[in-house]
Design an enzyme around this catalytic site. Sequence first.
Site, short mmCIF file in Angstrom:
data_model
loop_
_atom_site.label_atom_id
_atom_site.label_comp_id
_atom_site.label_asym_id
_atom_site.label_seq_id
_atom_site.Cartn_x
_atom_site.Cartn_y
_atom_site.Cartn_z
N GLY A 76 0.82 -1.21 0.00
CA GLY A 76 0.00 0.00 0.00
C GLY A 76 0.86 1.26 0.00
N THR A 77 1.98 1.22 0.69
CA THR A 77 2.85 2.39 0.77
C THR A 77 3.36 2.78 -0.62
OG1 THR A 77 3.49 1.89 3.04
CG2 THR A 77 5.02 3.25 1.78
N HIS A 194 -1.75 -7.61 2.65
CA HIS A 194 -1.71 -8.14 4.01
C HIS A 194 -2.84 -7.61 4.90
CE1 HIS A 194 0.33 -4.83 6.49
NE2 HIS A 194 0.46 -4.36 5.27
N THR A 230 11.08 -7.34 -11.94
CA THR A 230 10.48 -8.68 -12.02
C THR A 230 9.41 -8.83 -10.94
OG1 THR A 230 12.55 -9.54 -12.88
CG2 THR A 230 11.03 -11.15 -11.96
N CYS A 317 1.96 4.28 15.31
CA CYS A 317 3.16 3.56 15.71
C CYS A 317 3.88 3.04 14.48
CB CYS A 317 2.75 2.38 16.60
SG CYS A 317 4.13 1.38 17.11
N1 PLP Z 1 -2.83 2.99 3.92
C1 PLP Z 1 -3.47 2.65 5.04
C2 PLP Z 1 -4.80 3.28 5.33
C3 PLP Z 1 -2.91 1.73 5.91
O1 PLP Z 1 -3.56 1.40 7.04
C4 PLP Z 1 -1.65 1.17 5.60
C5 PLP Z 1 -1.00 0.21 6.54
O2 PLP Z 1 -1.20 0.24 7.72
C6 PLP Z 1 -1.02 1.54 4.41
C7 PLP Z 1 -1.64 2.46 3.59
C8 PLP Z 1 0.33 0.98 4.03
O3 PLP Z 1 0.19 -0.31 3.47
P1 PLP Z 1 1.46 -1.31 3.47
O4 PLP Z 1 1.63 -1.79 4.86
O5 PLP Z 1 1.05 -2.39 2.52
O6 PLP Z 1 2.62 -0.55 2.95
#
Ligand code: PLP
Length: 383
Positions: A76-77, A194, A230, A317
């Site tokens: 997600g990041t 995840h 990849t 955190c």
């Molecule tokens: N966005 C939200 C709302 C999240 O809660 C999180 C993770 O806690 C992320 C993005 C980041 O996702 P990732 O852990 O896959 O990088």
Amino acid sequence: MSPVKMEQTVYLDHNATTPMKPAAIEAVNHALAFTGNASSIHRHGRMVRRMIEEARQRVGTLLGAGPANVVFTSGGTEANNMAIRGCRRDVLVSAIEHPSVMNAVADAKIIPVDGNGIVEVEALDAMLLGRDQPAMVSVMLANNETGVIQPVREIAGIAHRHGAIVHCDAVQAAGKIALSMDELGVDMMSVSAHKIGGPPGVGAIAINPDTPLAGMLVGGGQERGRRAGTENVPGIAGFGAAAAMAMDQLDEFARLAELRDDMERRILELSPATIVFGHGVRRLSNTSGFSLPGIDGDTQVIALDLAGISVSAGSACSSGRVRTSHVLKSMGVDEVHSSSAIRISMGWSTTKDDIERFMTAWEELVTNGAACPGPRRNIEPAA
Ligand code: PLP
């Protein structure tokens, strides 16, 4: 030790990460046994390519997005960074975004939220008015600390009227409520495996075809030239399996709503000074963020951990460092309540018995204070 539940412990931190579903573990293991690079045209490459495209289809279905628009990322990041940095426009983000949105560019303008943590749409409208250049707006669908759901469709409508591009971080919403990029009217949407029962370290961003977006990683032409490197095939296969399960198990979250609502009712009965964040507004059914003034959140987390229950402090955190929550601060929650906040987040493996065990430990905490050393303050509850 079971991968889902350690003996005698209760896991109530599903918004941090949710246990991998057995089907996702199986899909990862299956993919690990294959040799082949998806860019190769021989049979080994084609076999692996098939796994990736099947997963793309499944993740596209979860997002209500065309599979051709789905780009796999490392999580997600990365998906959020890609959306925000790749637009190369002025960026407006809501005050309650995840740090991967909040900190993606240094000079993002902050859209305020109300006391429930809901974006103030009139403020967004005013911020977009009379700009020289069209902007990009990023607002999450559901907040990770409170579960509060944003009026993303309305936000997208306003933003588009001003020529802005709209990104939505659906990392917490995915698999918990039904998603449709079309219905929400957003141009880009991020998700993470995840959080839905897939493996960590893999995510995706769905990008509508006309959205101007520069890739962050350069190299090969993977992911239709949007994201070089990849592909993480076992991760992607596990993500696909989890996405397919999540689609079939949305009803599960109705069961969690009953558990969560009953838990909050009992907490408020036991300790009427408790404040449940976003109590009266639409929230994810698995999430409960609340504050018991008088005992620090991290002290509560440690006390509950000693009782075998894993929850999260309401404060943000990362890397083991606990800071005051910018989410609660932006909602106008004072320092005393913010520092006493914790978050319970349930998931597919949560049982009624887990909540009973939490309630027993919570009652002990409220009645006798935290068993472990830590600040306890006697303060009057806020009116
Ligand atoms: N966005 C939200 C709302 C999240 O809660 C999180 C993770 O806690 C992320 C993005 C980041 O996702 P990732 O852990 O896959 O990088």
